[in-house]
Scaffold this active site. Structure first.
Site, mmCIF file in Angstrom:
data_model
loop_
_atom_site.group_PDB
_atom_site.id
_atom_site.type_symbol
_atom_site.label_atom_id
_atom_site.label_comp_id
_atom_site.label_asym_id
_atom_site.label_seq_id
_atom_site.Cartn_x
_atom_site.Cartn_y
_atom_site.Cartn_z
ATOM 1 N N ARG A 241 0.575 -1.128 -0.163
ATOM 2 C CA ARG A 241 0.127 0.258 0.053
ATOM 3 C C ARG A 241 0.376 1.544 0.429
ATOM 4 O O ARG A 241 0.529 2.589 -0.318
ATOM 5 C CB ARG A 241 -1.130 0.073 1.188
ATOM 6 C CG ARG A 241 -1.508 1.215 1.341
ATOM 7 C CD ARG A 241 -2.809 1.321 2.611
ATOM 8 N NE ARG A 241 -2.770 0.050 3.556
ATOM 9 C CZ ARG A 241 -2.310 0.890 4.613
ATOM 10 N NH1 ARG A 241 -1.884 1.843 4.510
ATOM 11 N NH2 ARG A 241 -1.937 0.048 5.897
ATOM 12 N N TYR B 82 -16.970 16.211 -16.133
ATOM 13 C CA TYR B 82 -16.855 14.876 -16.093
ATOM 14 C C TYR B 82 -17.473 14.526 -14.722
ATOM 15 O O TYR B 82 -17.535 14.764 -14.072
ATOM 16 C CB TYR B 82 -15.682 13.947 -15.950
ATOM 17 C CG TYR B 82 -15.347 12.277 -15.973
ATOM 18 C CD1 TYR B 82 -16.376 11.419 -16.906
ATOM 19 C CD2 TYR B 82 -15.408 12.028 -14.622
ATOM 20 C CE1 TYR B 82 -16.218 10.776 -16.868
ATOM 21 C CE2 TYR B 82 -15.803 10.303 -14.242
ATOM 22 C CZ TYR B 82 -16.485 9.689 -15.497
ATOM 23 O OH TYR B 82 -16.021 8.352 -15.304
HETATM 24 C C1 PLP Z 1 -13.165 9.259 -16.972
HETATM 25 C C2 PLP Z 1 -12.718 10.724 -16.406
HETATM 26 C C3 PLP Z 1 -11.746 10.257 -15.347
HETATM 27 C C4 PLP Z 1 -12.332 9.868 -14.072
HETATM 28 O O1 PLP Z 1 -11.185 8.544 -14.051
HETATM 29 P P1 PLP Z 1 -11.210 7.129 -13.961
HETATM 30 O O2 PLP Z 1 -10.651 6.169 -14.525
HETATM 31 O O3 PLP Z 1 -12.567 6.272 -14.854
HETATM 32 O O4 PLP Z 1 -12.337 7.069 -12.730
HETATM 33 C C5 PLP Z 1 -11.761 11.718 -14.896
HETATM 34 N N1 PLP Z 1 -11.665 13.175 -15.510
HETATM 35 C C6 PLP Z 1 -12.310 12.881 -17.153
HETATM 36 C C7 PLP Z 1 -12.412 14.182 -18.293
HETATM 37 C C8 PLP Z 1 -12.219 11.804 -17.852
HETATM 38 O O5 PLP Z 1 -12.730 11.765 -18.456
#
Ligand code: PLP
Length: 372
Positions: free
Chosen positions: A46, A98
Protein backbone atom coordinates in the site's frame (compact mmCIF):
# COMPACT_ATOMS: atom_id res chain seq x y z
CA UNK A 1 15.79 13.03 -24.37
CA UNK A 2 12.69 13.74 -26.39
CA UNK A 3 9.25 12.55 -25.32
CA UNK A 4 9.04 9.60 -27.78
CA UNK A 5 12.29 8.22 -26.38
CA UNK A 6 11.27 8.80 -22.78
CA UNK A 7 8.03 6.91 -23.42
CA UNK A 8 9.85 3.82 -24.69
CA UNK A 9 12.98 3.91 -22.54
CA UNK A 10 12.02 4.63 -18.94
CA UNK A 11 14.18 3.30 -16.13
CA UNK A 12 11.90 0.28 -15.63
CA UNK A 13 13.68 -1.54 -12.85
CA UNK A 14 16.09 0.64 -10.87
CA UNK A 15 18.29 -1.65 -8.77
CA UNK A 16 16.99 -4.89 -10.32
CA UNK A 17 19.92 -7.36 -10.17
CA UNK A 18 18.82 -9.09 -13.42
CA UNK A 19 18.54 -5.87 -15.45
CA UNK A 20 15.00 -6.57 -16.59
CA UNK A 21 14.15 -4.62 -19.74
CA UNK A 22 10.43 -4.40 -18.95
CA UNK A 23 9.00 -3.66 -15.50
CA UNK A 24 9.12 -6.72 -13.24
CA UNK A 25 5.80 -7.26 -11.46
CA UNK A 26 6.58 -7.30 -7.75
CA UNK A 27 3.50 -9.24 -6.70
CA UNK A 28 4.15 -9.15 -2.99
CA UNK A 29 2.23 -7.56 -0.15
CA UNK A 30 5.29 -7.04 2.02
CA UNK A 31 9.07 -6.66 1.75
CA UNK A 32 11.32 -8.26 4.31
CA UNK A 33 13.17 -5.77 6.48
CA UNK A 34 16.91 -5.96 7.13
CA UNK A 35 16.26 -5.96 10.84
CA UNK A 36 13.68 -4.84 13.37
CA UNK A 37 15.16 -1.35 13.36
CA UNK A 38 16.20 -1.00 9.70
CA UNK A 39 13.88 -1.15 6.71
CA UNK A 40 14.61 -0.96 2.98
CA UNK A 41 13.09 1.39 0.41
CA UNK A 42 9.85 -0.63 0.43
CA UNK A 43 7.99 -2.29 3.26
CA UNK A 44 4.33 -2.72 2.32
CA UNK A 45 2.48 -2.72 -1.00
CA UNK A 46 0.00 0.00 0.00
CA UNK A 47 2.88 2.38 0.82
CA UNK A 48 4.92 1.62 -2.29
CA UNK A 49 6.14 -1.07 -4.64
CA UNK A 50 8.99 -1.07 -7.19
CA UNK A 51 6.61 -1.71 -10.11
CA UNK A 52 4.57 1.29 -9.08
CA UNK A 53 7.69 3.30 -8.24
CA UNK A 54 9.07 2.91 -11.77
CA UNK A 55 5.72 3.87 -13.31
CA UNK A 56 5.37 6.89 -11.05
CA UNK A 57 8.88 8.08 -11.89
CA UNK A 58 8.00 7.87 -15.58
CA UNK A 59 4.70 9.71 -15.09
CA UNK A 60 6.51 12.50 -13.21
CA UNK A 61 9.09 12.76 -15.97
CA UNK A 62 6.53 12.88 -18.81
CA UNK A 63 4.59 15.71 -17.18
CA UNK A 64 7.62 17.57 -15.87
CA UNK A 65 6.61 17.18 -12.22
CA UNK A 66 8.73 16.47 -9.16
CA UNK A 67 6.71 13.37 -8.23
CA UNK A 68 3.75 11.39 -9.51
CA UNK A 69 1.34 9.00 -7.86
CA UNK A 70 -0.53 6.14 -9.51
CA UNK A 71 -4.03 5.39 -8.29
CA UNK A 72 -6.63 2.68 -8.84
CA UNK A 73 -8.66 4.99 -11.11
CA UNK A 74 -8.89 8.57 -12.32
CA UNK A 75 -11.58 9.23 -9.74
CA UNK A 76 -9.32 7.88 -6.97
CA UNK A 77 -6.65 10.34 -8.19
CA UNK A 78 -9.16 13.21 -8.11
CA UNK A 79 -10.34 12.10 -4.69
CA UNK A 80 -6.75 12.34 -3.39
CA UNK A 81 -6.54 15.90 -4.76
CA UNK A 82 -9.84 16.78 -3.08
CA UNK A 83 -8.19 15.78 0.23
CA UNK A 84 -6.11 18.95 -0.07
CA UNK A 85 -9.30 20.83 0.80
CA UNK A 86 -10.22 20.84 4.50
CA UNK A 87 -13.77 20.81 5.87
CA UNK A 88 -15.16 24.32 5.45
CA UNK A 89 -12.99 24.82 2.36
CA UNK A 90 -14.18 25.87 -1.08
CA UNK A 91 -13.42 24.49 -4.54
CA UNK A 92 -13.80 26.27 -7.87
CA UNK A 93 -14.31 23.89 -10.75
CA UNK A 94 -15.19 24.12 -14.41
CA UNK A 95 -18.92 23.90 -15.13
CA UNK A 96 -18.82 21.03 -17.62
CA UNK A 97 -16.83 18.43 -15.77
CA UNK A 98 -16.72 14.70 -16.25
CA UNK A 99 -19.79 13.14 -14.54
CA UNK A 100 -17.79 11.26 -11.92
CA UNK A 101 -15.94 14.44 -10.96
CA UNK A 102 -19.23 16.26 -10.56
CA UNK A 103 -20.49 13.49 -8.28
CA UNK A 104 -17.26 13.51 -6.27
CA UNK A 105 -17.48 17.28 -5.69
CA UNK A 106 -21.21 17.45 -5.03
CA UNK A 107 -21.90 14.26 -3.12
CA UNK A 108 -18.68 13.18 -1.39
CA UNK A 109 -17.39 16.76 -1.15
CA UNK A 110 -20.62 17.95 0.44
CA UNK A 111 -20.45 15.15 3.02
CA UNK A 112 -16.90 16.28 3.82
CA UNK A 113 -18.08 19.86 4.39
CA UNK A 114 -16.54 21.17 1.15
CA UNK A 115 -18.40 23.74 -0.95
CA UNK A 116 -18.01 23.76 -4.72
CA UNK A 117 -18.73 26.55 -7.20
CA UNK A 118 -18.89 25.60 -10.86
CA UNK A 119 -17.87 28.42 -13.16
CA UNK A 120 -17.18 28.90 -16.85
CA UNK A 121 -13.51 27.92 -16.93
CA UNK A 122 -13.12 29.38 -20.43
CA UNK A 123 -13.50 32.81 -18.79
CA UNK A 124 -10.51 33.58 -16.51
CA UNK A 125 -12.32 36.64 -15.08
CA UNK A 126 -15.19 34.40 -13.91
CA UNK A 127 -12.71 32.10 -12.14
CA UNK A 128 -10.98 35.11 -10.57
CA UNK A 129 -14.31 36.51 -9.34
CA UNK A 130 -15.28 33.17 -7.77
CA UNK A 131 -12.24 33.02 -5.47
CA UNK A 132 -13.19 33.32 -1.79
CA UNK A 133 -11.09 33.56 1.37
CA UNK A 134 -11.63 29.82 1.96
CA UNK A 135 -10.92 28.67 -1.63
CA UNK A 136 -8.38 25.84 -1.49
CA UNK A 137 -8.48 24.34 -4.98
CA UNK A 138 -9.20 25.30 -8.59
CA UNK A 139 -9.95 22.31 -10.82
CA UNK A 140 -10.44 22.51 -14.58
CA UNK A 141 -10.46 20.28 -17.65
CA UNK A 142 -9.21 21.47 -21.02
CA UNK A 143 -10.54 20.45 -23.45
CA UNK A 144 -13.53 19.64 -21.25
CA UNK A 145 -15.24 16.31 -21.69
CA UNK A 146 -17.39 16.13 -23.84
CA UNK A 147 -18.13 19.75 -24.88
CA UNK A 148 -14.43 20.36 -25.61
CA UNK A 149 -14.41 23.85 -24.20
CA UNK A 150 -10.94 25.31 -23.84
CA UNK A 151 -9.58 26.84 -20.64
CA UNK A 152 -6.56 29.13 -20.87
CA UNK A 153 -4.31 27.25 -18.45
CA UNK A 154 -1.60 29.92 -18.33
CA UNK A 155 -4.15 32.64 -17.48
CA UNK A 156 -5.77 30.47 -14.80
CA UNK A 157 -2.36 29.63 -13.33
CA UNK A 158 -1.66 33.36 -13.00
CA UNK A 159 -4.92 33.83 -11.10
CA UNK A 160 -4.29 30.78 -8.91
CA UNK A 161 -0.79 31.99 -8.04
CA UNK A 162 -2.04 35.47 -7.18
CA UNK A 163 -4.58 33.99 -4.74
CA UNK A 164 -2.15 31.29 -3.52
CA UNK A 165 -4.61 28.54 -4.42
CA UNK A 166 -3.35 25.39 -6.18
CA UNK A 167 -4.53 24.92 -9.76
CA UNK A 168 -5.19 21.31 -10.75
CA UNK A 169 -5.73 20.47 -14.42
CA UNK A 170 -7.50 17.24 -15.30
CA UNK A 171 -5.53 16.51 -18.48
CA UNK A 172 -7.23 13.21 -19.29
CA UNK A 173 -8.24 14.43 -22.76
CA UNK A 174 -4.71 15.45 -23.75
CA UNK A 175 -2.14 13.33 -21.86
CA UNK A 176 1.47 14.57 -21.67
CA UNK A 177 1.86 13.80 -25.37
CA UNK A 178 -0.35 16.78 -26.21
CA UNK A 179 -0.18 19.11 -23.23
CA UNK A 180 1.94 19.58 -20.10
CA UNK A 181 -0.09 21.83 -17.77
CA UNK A 182 2.73 22.03 -15.19
CA UNK A 183 4.86 23.83 -17.81
CA UNK A 184 2.01 26.35 -18.16
CA UNK A 185 2.01 27.07 -14.43
CA UNK A 186 -0.47 24.53 -13.03
CA UNK A 187 0.43 22.98 -9.66
CA UNK A 188 -1.12 19.56 -10.15
CA UNK A 189 -2.12 17.39 -13.08
CA UNK A 190 -4.62 14.56 -12.88
CA UNK A 191 -5.06 11.85 -15.49
CA UNK A 192 -7.60 9.14 -15.86
CA UNK A 193 -4.92 6.78 -17.15
CA UNK A 194 -7.77 4.43 -18.06
CA UNK A 195 -8.09 6.56 -21.20
CA UNK A 196 -5.23 7.80 -23.41
CA UNK A 197 -2.27 6.84 -21.24
CA UNK A 198 -3.16 3.14 -21.15
CA UNK A 199 -4.70 3.33 -24.61
CA UNK A 200 -5.91 -0.25 -24.81
CA UNK A 201 -9.05 -0.12 -22.68
CA UNK A 202 -7.72 -2.96 -20.53
CA UNK A 203 -6.88 -1.26 -17.24
CA UNK A 204 -8.44 1.23 -14.86
CA UNK A 205 -5.89 3.68 -13.44
CA UNK A 206 -5.32 7.28 -12.46
CA UNK A 207 -2.40 9.58 -11.77
CA UNK A 208 -1.63 12.77 -9.90
CA UNK A 209 1.53 14.66 -10.87
CA UNK A 210 2.78 17.44 -8.60
CA UNK A 211 5.05 20.33 -9.53
CA UNK A 212 6.44 21.06 -6.07
CA UNK A 213 7.54 18.80 -3.20
CA UNK A 214 5.11 20.31 -0.72
CA UNK A 215 1.96 19.29 -2.57
CA UNK A 216 3.65 16.02 -3.55
CA UNK A 217 4.19 15.14 0.11
CA UNK A 218 0.53 15.78 0.86
CA UNK A 219 -0.62 13.55 -2.02
CA UNK A 220 1.89 10.86 -0.97
CA UNK A 221 0.42 10.92 2.51
CA UNK A 222 -3.14 10.48 1.16
CA UNK A 223 -2.09 7.69 -1.21
CA UNK A 224 -0.69 5.69 1.69
CA UNK A 225 -3.27 6.66 4.30
CA UNK A 226 -6.31 5.93 2.11
CA UNK A 227 -4.86 2.95 0.26
CA UNK A 228 -6.03 3.63 -3.30
CA UNK A 229 -2.61 3.18 -4.95
CA UNK A 230 -2.45 1.19 -8.20
CA UNK A 231 -1.78 -2.57 -7.90
CA UNK A 232 1.46 -4.00 -9.40
CA UNK A 233 -0.09 -5.86 -12.32
CA UNK A 234 -2.14 -2.82 -13.32
CA UNK A 235 1.04 -0.72 -13.10
CA UNK A 236 2.66 -3.16 -15.51
CA UNK A 237 -0.27 -2.95 -17.94
CA UNK A 238 -0.25 0.84 -17.83
CA UNK A 239 3.54 0.95 -18.37
CA UNK A 240 3.16 -1.30 -21.38
CA UNK A 241 0.37 0.79 -22.87
CA UNK A 242 2.22 4.07 -22.36
CA UNK A 243 5.13 3.07 -24.60
CA UNK A 244 3.01 3.67 -27.70
CA UNK A 245 1.28 6.83 -26.44
CA UNK A 246 2.91 9.05 -29.07
CA UNK A 247 2.41 6.81 -32.10
CA UNK A 248 -1.14 5.97 -31.07
CA UNK A 249 -2.14 9.58 -30.51
CA UNK A 250 -0.56 10.87 -33.70
CA UNK A 251 -2.51 8.29 -35.69
CA UNK A 252 -5.72 8.71 -33.66
CA UNK A 253 -5.59 12.50 -34.05
CA UNK A 254 -5.05 12.25 -37.79
CA UNK A 255 -8.08 9.95 -37.99
CA UNK A 256 -10.08 12.26 -35.70
CA UNK A 257 -9.31 15.14 -38.07
CA UNK A 258 -10.63 13.18 -41.06
CA UNK A 259 -13.78 12.22 -39.14
CA UNK A 260 -14.35 15.73 -37.72
CA UNK A 261 -13.92 17.50 -41.07
CA UNK A 262 -16.23 15.00 -42.74
CA UNK A 263 -18.92 15.39 -40.07
CA UNK A 264 -18.59 19.20 -40.16
CA UNK A 265 -19.71 19.09 -43.81
CA UNK A 266 -22.85 17.15 -42.86
CA UNK A 267 -23.89 18.45 -39.44
CA UNK A 268 -24.49 21.94 -38.01
CA UNK A 269 -22.51 21.43 -34.76
CA UNK A 270 -19.30 19.44 -34.54
CA UNK A 271 -16.75 19.97 -31.76
CA UNK A 272 -13.05 19.16 -32.25
CA UNK A 273 -10.42 21.70 -31.21
CA UNK A 274 -8.70 21.31 -34.58
CA UNK A 275 -11.62 22.79 -36.53
CA UNK A 276 -10.79 26.44 -37.35
CA UNK A 277 -14.09 27.78 -35.96
CA UNK A 278 -13.85 25.83 -32.69
CA UNK A 279 -14.20 28.32 -29.79
CA UNK A 280 -10.82 28.64 -28.10
CA UNK A 281 -8.98 26.85 -30.94
CA UNK A 282 -6.26 29.53 -30.82
CA UNK A 283 -5.78 29.13 -27.05
CA UNK A 284 -5.69 25.36 -27.44
CA UNK A 285 -3.14 25.57 -30.25
CA UNK A 286 -0.92 27.71 -27.99
CA UNK A 287 -1.00 25.29 -25.07
CA UNK A 288 -1.32 21.85 -26.71
CA UNK A 289 0.46 19.98 -29.47
CA UNK A 290 -2.71 18.72 -31.10
CA UNK A 291 -6.51 18.70 -31.02
CA UNK A 292 -6.96 15.23 -29.52
CA UNK A 293 -9.02 12.19 -30.38
CA UNK A 294 -12.52 13.18 -29.23
CA UNK A 295 -15.10 14.42 -31.72
CA UNK A 296 -18.51 15.47 -30.43
CA UNK A 297 -21.59 16.29 -32.48
CA UNK A 298 -25.33 16.76 -32.19
CA UNK A 299 -28.04 15.46 -34.50
CA UNK A 300 -31.14 17.49 -33.54
CA UNK A 301 -32.84 15.01 -31.23
CA UNK A 302 -32.07 12.40 -28.59
CA UNK A 303 -33.98 9.80 -30.65
CA UNK A 304 -31.87 10.42 -33.74
CA UNK A 305 -28.63 10.39 -31.76
CA UNK A 306 -29.59 7.13 -30.02
CA UNK A 307 -30.44 5.59 -33.41
CA UNK A 308 -27.11 6.75 -34.90
CA UNK A 309 -25.19 5.28 -31.96
CA UNK A 310 -27.08 1.98 -32.31
CA UNK A 311 -26.42 1.81 -36.08
CA UNK A 312 -22.66 2.36 -35.77
CA UNK A 313 -20.63 -0.84 -36.14
CA UNK A 314 -17.01 0.33 -36.21
CA UNK A 315 -17.55 2.42 -33.05
CA UNK A 316 -18.31 0.24 -30.02
CA UNK A 317 -20.93 1.75 -27.71
CA UNK A 318 -18.88 2.21 -24.53
CA UNK A 319 -18.31 4.71 -21.78
CA UNK A 320 -14.69 5.78 -21.46
CA UNK A 321 -12.50 6.87 -24.39
CA UNK A 322 -8.96 7.04 -25.65
CA UNK A 323 -8.52 3.40 -26.60
CA UNK A 324 -6.92 2.55 -29.94
CA UNK A 325 -10.28 1.03 -30.82
CA UNK A 326 -12.94 3.57 -31.81
CA UNK A 327 -15.86 3.98 -29.43
CA UNK A 328 -19.03 6.07 -29.21
CA UNK A 329 -21.01 7.31 -26.25
CA UNK A 330 -24.15 9.33 -25.53
CA UNK A 331 -22.81 11.28 -22.53
CA UNK A 332 -26.22 12.27 -21.11
CA UNK A 333 -27.30 8.66 -20.62
CA UNK A 334 -23.83 7.13 -20.21
CA UNK A 335 -20.61 8.79 -18.99
CA UNK A 336 -22.34 11.85 -17.53
CA UNK A 337 -25.49 10.22 -16.14
CA UNK A 338 -24.17 10.78 -12.59
CA UNK A 339 -24.78 14.54 -12.92
CA UNK A 340 -28.19 15.63 -11.62
CA UNK A 341 -30.46 16.27 -14.65
CA UNK A 342 -31.07 19.84 -13.40
CA UNK A 343 -27.33 20.56 -13.27
CA UNK A 344 -26.48 18.97 -16.63
CA UNK A 345 -25.32 21.45 -19.23
CA UNK A 346 -25.05 18.93 -22.03
CA UNK A 347 -27.35 18.84 -25.02
CA UNK A 348 -29.28 15.53 -24.66
CA UNK A 349 -28.51 14.67 -28.29
CA UNK A 350 -24.74 15.11 -27.90
CA UNK A 351 -22.77 12.16 -29.27
CA UNK A 352 -19.10 11.73 -28.39
CA UNK A 353 -16.77 9.74 -30.59
CA UNK A 354 -13.37 8.54 -29.47
CA UNK A 355 -11.43 7.91 -32.65
CA UNK A 356 -9.04 4.96 -32.79
CA UNK A 357 -6.30 3.79 -35.13
CA UNK A 358 -8.49 1.94 -37.64
CA UNK A 359 -8.47 2.80 -41.33
CA UNK A 360 -10.23 6.20 -41.40
CA UNK A 361 -12.20 5.26 -44.53
CA UNK A 362 -13.95 2.50 -42.59
CA UNK A 363 -14.82 4.98 -39.85
CA UNK A 364 -16.18 7.62 -42.22
CA UNK A 365 -18.20 5.01 -44.18
CA UNK A 366 -19.67 3.71 -40.92
CA UNK A 367 -20.69 7.23 -39.82
CA UNK A 368 -22.25 7.98 -43.21
CA UNK A 369 -24.26 4.76 -43.08
CA UNK A 370 -25.39 5.44 -39.48
CA UNK A 371 -26.35 9.06 -40.19
CA UNK A 372 -28.33 7.92 -43.25
C1 PLP B 1 -12.89 9.15 -17.14
C2 PLP B 1 -12.52 10.45 -16.58
C3 PLP B 1 -12.22 10.58 -15.21
C4 PLP B 1 -12.34 9.43 -14.26
O1 PLP B 1 -11.42 8.42 -14.49
P1 PLP B 1 -11.68 6.88 -14.12
O2 PLP B 1 -10.42 6.23 -14.52
O3 PLP B 1 -12.88 6.45 -14.91
O4 PLP B 1 -11.95 6.81 -12.66
C5 PLP B 1 -11.82 11.82 -14.75
N1 PLP B 1 -11.74 12.88 -15.56
C6 PLP B 1 -12.02 12.81 -16.88
C7 PLP B 1 -11.92 14.02 -17.73
C8 PLP B 1 -12.43 11.59 -17.42
O5 PLP B 1 -12.75 11.52 -18.72
Amino acid sequence: MKLHTRLVQPDVAPGDPFHASTPPIYQTATFEQESALHGGPYDYQRSGNPTRGALEAQLADLDGGCRAFAFASGVAALSAVLRLVPAGGHVIAGDDLYGGTWRLLHRIGRDLGIAADLVDATDPAAVDAAVRANTRLILVESPSNPLQRIADIRALAGIATRHRVPLCVDATATSPWLCRPLDLGADLVVHSATKLLSGHGDVSAGAVVARDPDLAARIAYVQNAEGAGLAPFDCFLLSRGMKTLGVRLDRQQANAGIVARHLAERLPWVAWPGLPDHPGADVHARQARGPGVLVSFTTGSLERSAAVVDRLRRFATCVSFGSLRSTVCLPCTMSHASIDPGARRLPPDLVRLSVGIEDPEDLVDDLDRALG
